[in-house]
Design an enzyme around this catalytic site. Structure first.
Site, short mmCIF file in Angstrom:
data_model
loop_
_atom_site.label_atom_id
_atom_site.label_comp_id
_atom_site.label_asym_id
_atom_site.label_seq_id
_atom_site.Cartn_x
_atom_site.Cartn_y
_atom_site.Cartn_z
N ARG A 16 2.89 3.12 5.40
CA ARG A 16 4.12 2.75 6.10
C ARG A 16 4.62 1.44 5.57
NH1 ARG A 16 4.28 2.81 12.54
NH2 ARG A 16 3.09 0.94 12.18
N THR A 27 10.38 -1.47 7.09
CA THR A 27 11.23 -0.35 7.53
C THR A 27 10.47 0.65 8.39
OG1 THR A 27 10.65 1.02 5.63
CG2 THR A 27 12.48 -0.51 5.33
N ASP A 67 -4.81 -1.06 13.96
CA ASP A 67 -4.55 -0.37 12.68
C ASP A 67 -5.78 0.46 12.32
OD1 ASP A 67 -4.56 0.11 9.78
OD2 ASP A 67 -2.71 -1.06 9.82
C1 PRP Z 1 -1.08 4.52 9.56
C2 PRP Z 1 -1.67 5.80 10.10
C3 PRP Z 1 -0.59 6.80 9.82
C4 PRP Z 1 0.67 5.98 10.00
C5 PRP Z 1 1.26 6.33 11.34
O1 PRP Z 1 -1.21 4.47 8.19
O2 PRP Z 1 -2.90 6.15 9.54
O3 PRP Z 1 -0.64 7.35 8.52
O4 PRP Z 1 0.28 4.60 9.97
O5 PRP Z 1 2.46 5.71 11.51
P1 PRP Z 1 3.85 6.50 11.61
O6 PRP Z 1 3.62 7.64 12.55
O7 PRP Z 1 4.78 5.46 12.15
O8 PRP Z 1 4.24 6.94 10.24
P2 PRP Z 1 -0.82 3.19 7.33
O9 PRP Z 1 0.62 3.24 6.94
O10 PRP Z 1 -1.26 1.93 8.04
O11 PRP Z 1 -1.64 3.41 5.99
P3 PRP Z 1 -3.21 3.36 5.72
O12 PRP Z 1 -3.81 4.60 6.34
O13 PRP Z 1 -3.29 3.38 4.24
O14 PRP Z 1 -3.76 2.11 6.35
N1 URA Z 2 -0.73 3.04 12.45
C1 URA Z 2 -1.88 2.55 12.98
O1 URA Z 2 -2.92 2.51 12.30
N2 URA Z 2 -1.85 2.10 14.25
C2 URA Z 2 -0.75 2.14 15.01
O2 URA Z 2 -0.80 1.72 16.18
C3 URA Z 2 0.44 2.64 14.44
C4 URA Z 2 0.41 3.09 13.16
#
Ligand code: PRP
Ligand code: URA
Length: 207
Positions: free
Chosen positions: A102, A106, A198
């Site tokens: 993400r 944005t 996270d």
């Molecule tokens: C987190 C999570 C999802 C996403 C959810 O990933 O594991 O993939 O955010 O958010 P959304 O529903 O608003 O899209 P992140 O972008 O932190 O990546 P990562 O798993 O590489 O840490």
């Molecule tokens: N991704 C995460 O890992 N945690 C949140 O709360 C939202 C998005």
């Protein structure tokens, strides 16, 4: 359709997962255990067919899995923990990976990697990501799969925000959603409240 897995074991482990004092080792173990227990519910409708088995006593008919083969699709990074747990339960499943992160400004998903089983259109698919926040990542992954012919898709997330559930329901009405809990809302940074923080950082010990 949304299914919330309310089983006491899942709810107990999810409470431990949320706790900020839960360290990396326990977080990984709990997330794996929750994914396994959720898979029990998410696979409840798999088709069975009777086959003949010769036991030491006699020959008789017993049910075995039939129908479409399965594919587990992990959304990187955090979805890996769920795929690794569930593949132990369903060792014949193929595993695909969709790399997304993400954008912190944005909150839109940025796709950086896609590797899927070739026969994805013929498989029942479980998309795995512990967090369903805005829904952007899940929707992007589902569209990537649908563009390659995927038809039967379930989304499994440990924790969801109502915003994410609504977004997936609107964008992908044919996709069933299985979660362990639906929290209150998203904060201004797109984090689930009360949530667990996270997920990727807590699984891998990054920040
Ligand atoms: C987190 C999570 C999802 C996403 C959810 O990933 O594991 O993939 O955010 O958010 P959304 O529903 O608003 O899209 P992140 O972008 O932190 O990546 P990562 O798993 O590489 O840490
Ligand atoms: N991704 C995460 O890992 N945690 C949140 O709360 C939202 C998005």
């Amino acid at each position: 359709m949304v299914t919330v897995v309310t089983h006491p074991l899942v709810q107990h482990k999810l409470t431990l997962l949320r706790d900020e004092n839960t360290g990396v080792k326990d977080f990984r173990e709990l997330a794996s255990e929750i994914a396994t227990l959720m898979a029990y519910e998410a696979t409840r409708d798999l088709e069975l067919q009777d086959v003949t088995v010769q036991t030491p006593i006699t020959s008789a008919e017993f049910p075995m899995l039939s129908g479409k083969k399965l594919a587990l699709i992990a959304i990187l990074r955090a979805g890996l923990i769920m795929a690794d747990a569930i593949v132990k339960l369903i060792p014949a499943a193929k595993v695909g990976h969709i790399g997304l992160y993400r954008d912190p400004e944005t909150l839109k998903p940025v796709e950086y990697y896609v590797k899927l089983p070739q026969d994805i259109s013929e498989r029942r698919i479980f998309v795995l990501d512990p967090m369903l926040a805005t829904g952007g990542s899940a929707i992007d992954a589902i569209r990537t799969l649908q563009a390659r012919g995927a038809q039967s898709i379930k989304l499994m997330s440990i924790l969801a925000a109502p915003e994410g559930i609504r977004a997936v329901e609107e964008a992908c009405p044919d996709v069933e959603i299985v979660v362990a809990a639906i929290d209150s809302h998203l904060n201004d940074h797109g984090y689930i409240v009360p949530g667990l923080g996270d997920a990727g950082d807590r699984i891998y010990g990054t920040k």
